[in-house]
Every structure is written in C-alpha cells, then in structure tokens.
Design a protein around this motif. Structure first.
Motif, PDB file in Angstrom:
ATOM      1  N   ARG A  12     -24.935 -20.710  35.518  1.00 27.59           N
ATOM      2  CA  ARG A  12     -23.588 -21.258  35.697  1.00 27.59           C
ATOM      3  C   ARG A  12     -22.651 -20.112  36.055  1.00 27.59           C
ATOM      4  O   ARG A  12     -22.748 -19.015  35.512  1.00 27.59           O
ATOM      5  N   GLY A 138     -18.434 -21.936  30.037  1.00 32.18           N
ATOM      6  CA  GLY A 138     -19.527 -21.850  31.014  1.00 32.18           C
ATOM      7  C   GLY A 138     -20.881 -21.678  30.331  1.00 32.18           C
ATOM      8  O   GLY A 138     -21.888 -22.230  30.778  1.00 32.18           O
ATOM      9  N   ALA A 142     -24.252 -23.950  30.650  1.00 28.35           N
ATOM     10  CA  ALA A 142     -25.562 -23.392  30.993  1.00 28.35           C
ATOM     11  C   ALA A 142     -26.603 -23.786  29.950  1.00 28.35           C
ATOM     12  O   ALA A 142     -27.754 -24.117  30.284  1.00 28.35           O
TER      13      ALA A 142
END
Length: 295
Positions: A12, A138, A142
C-alpha cells in the motif's frame, strides 16, 4: 473464523502533504509470529503501533514489514548564525583604527563561511502527527490485504486437507474390513501354524501353546489403533470447521495419525493390511506437509 495460510504479500502506498509513503508486507511459514521491521529514520517511534497492529491480526508467520517515506519536494530556508555574525562585527570594530573600515556590504557578509546556513525547515508537530496517522492507516489497509490473501489460500488448503482426511478415513475403514482380521481367518491361520508344529513331532505343552497363541493374537489386534484413527479424523474435521489459527493442533494430530499408522504396519500379518498401512502413511505425510502452511 476462516483458515489462514501463512504465505502472503501486500503493498500500500499514499501521500500526506509533501510526503509519499509505501508499506510492503511479506509473510512465510513460521513457528510463531516473527516480525522484522525496517522503518526509515524519523519514524522509529511507530514501531510499537506497527507491532501491535500486526499482533492483533496474525498469530504465526515470519513477516517482513518495510516502510519507505520520502519528501515529494525539498525546500530550504536561510538561518543566520547570530554568534558568527556578532563575532565578525566585533572584529570589525576592533580593527577600525588599524585598517580602513569600509561599510560592510550584504554580499560580503554572505560570502563569509558560517554566517548564513541553508537547511530544511523543521517539521511542525501537526504535520508530523498527520503524516504518522496517514501512514498507520495505510498499514491497516496493507494488513487487511494480506489477511484477504492468506484467507484465500486458507480456503484452498481447507479443501485439500479435507480430501486427505477423507482418504485417511477410507483407508482406515478398508483396514478394518480386511478379511484377514476376521475371526475365522485368524483361527484358520493359527490352526495351520499349530498343525505344522505338531506334525513336526515337536512336543508342546498344550496350555503353554494356547497361552502363546492368545498372546500373539492380542499383539496382532489393531482394533485400538483403528479406533484412535477414527477419533483423530473426527477431531481434525472439527478443527477445520472451527477455523482460525489451528495449524499447531492439526500438526499435533498429524503426528498422532503417523504413530497409529506405524503401529498398524508393525502389527500387520497380512499383505493387504500392510499395503493399506503404507498408503496411509503416505497420505498422512502429505497431510502434515500441508498443515505446515496453516496459521
């Protein structure tokens, strides 16, 4: 709760202000959860949050977690070294009567090393907090991606393991139903062996003979091993149905499967049972190999 493989990958990336970040996660088989983090300078304080987030979602696997952060633009600002400037001006006053003290020009001051430095502006607390929050968000995305991948492989493993358990059960039933285990066949075989001994003229105490025959028959009985195999089959199916991190428990069951199959082969006095026992060991080895991939 679905099964999970321990193999997975996720990436990500995103931006926050002038920063660009990227997470890359890789996971392979492991006895426990082994996290190896690579965080760039200036983000080391995120380690505790990263470990907690990973620990809340995974229980096993050797996992590499890499973060990269870069600034999309580089800006600098001039900073006057007040100490150096004061020293230069003081020296000028001291030498006023010695040399011709012409007025100082700005370009002259700027040419003196150490008077003015150019450096990146210090990161503001609010900017740093926003960047860290975005980076951790993020990471959660992920981890969700990796979880989805591991669960997808878990679905495939579930089907394979279930087929292997069915095969173990089928082989166990075949061993149980083998004609060599029937009372008439066992009786006939023992009677034939006794007749050979008696025909040879060997004198044998009948009581001792019957005791030895009973002992041999008891040692050759595999009823207990068959019952335990059926119990392990039922337990393995229950664990697969339950899902979640059941890899360790299934690995233990695979060892128990193997122990019973070894005993059956060692006790077998019929070629068909021995052949089925060997095939059983092959399937159990395949089962255990697949179990090693489960969380």
């Amino acid at each position: 709760m679905p099964l999970q493989s321990m193999t997975g990958f996720a990436r990500r990336e995103g931006t926050c202000g002038r920063y660009r970040w990227a997470w890359e996660l890789r996971s392979v088989n492991g006895k426990g959860l082994d996290l190896r983090l690579r965080l760039p300078a200036g983000t080391e304080h995120l380690e505790t949050d990263v470990r907690k987030c990973a620990g809340d979602n995974f229980s096993r696997g050797n996992m590499q977690v890499n973060l990269t952060v870069s600034a999309s633009e580089t800006s600098v600002e001039p900073v006057i070294n007040q100490g150096a400037l004061s020293a230069v001006l003081s020296l000028r006053e001291q030498l006023r009567d010695v040399i011709d003290a012409a007025p100082l020009r700005l370009d002259t001051l700027l040419s003196i090393r150490g008077i003015v430095d150019f450096r990146e502006p210090e990161e503001q607390e609010g900017e740093r907090a926003a960047r860290d929050s975005d980076i951790l968000a993020g990471l959660r995305l992920a981890i969700a991606d990796m979880t989805a991948m591991r669960e997808g492989e878990g679905v495939a493993l579930y089907r394979v393991l279930l087929e292997q358990i069915d095969r173990i059960e089928t082989l166990t039933s075949g061993i149980e139903a083998d004609p060599s285990r029937s009372v008439p066949v066992i009786t006939a075989r023992l009677a034939s062996q006794i007749a050979l001994v008696m025909d040879g003229g060997t004198k044998v105490d009948p009581d001792r003979l019957y005791a030895e025959v009973a002992l041999l028959a008891a040692k050759a009985d595999i009823r207990e091993e068959i019952d335990r195999l059926r119990t392990h089959v039922a337990a393995a199916r229950d664990l697969l149905k339950k899902g979640g991190p059941v890899g360790r428990k299934l690995d233990f069951l695979s060892q128990e499967f193997n122990r019973e199959s070894n005993t059956i082969c060692s006790k077998s006095n019929a070629a068909a049972v021995t052949a089925a026992g060997i095939e059983l060991k092959v399937v159990i080895d395949q089962f255990r190999e697949q179990v090693q991939n489960l969380e």
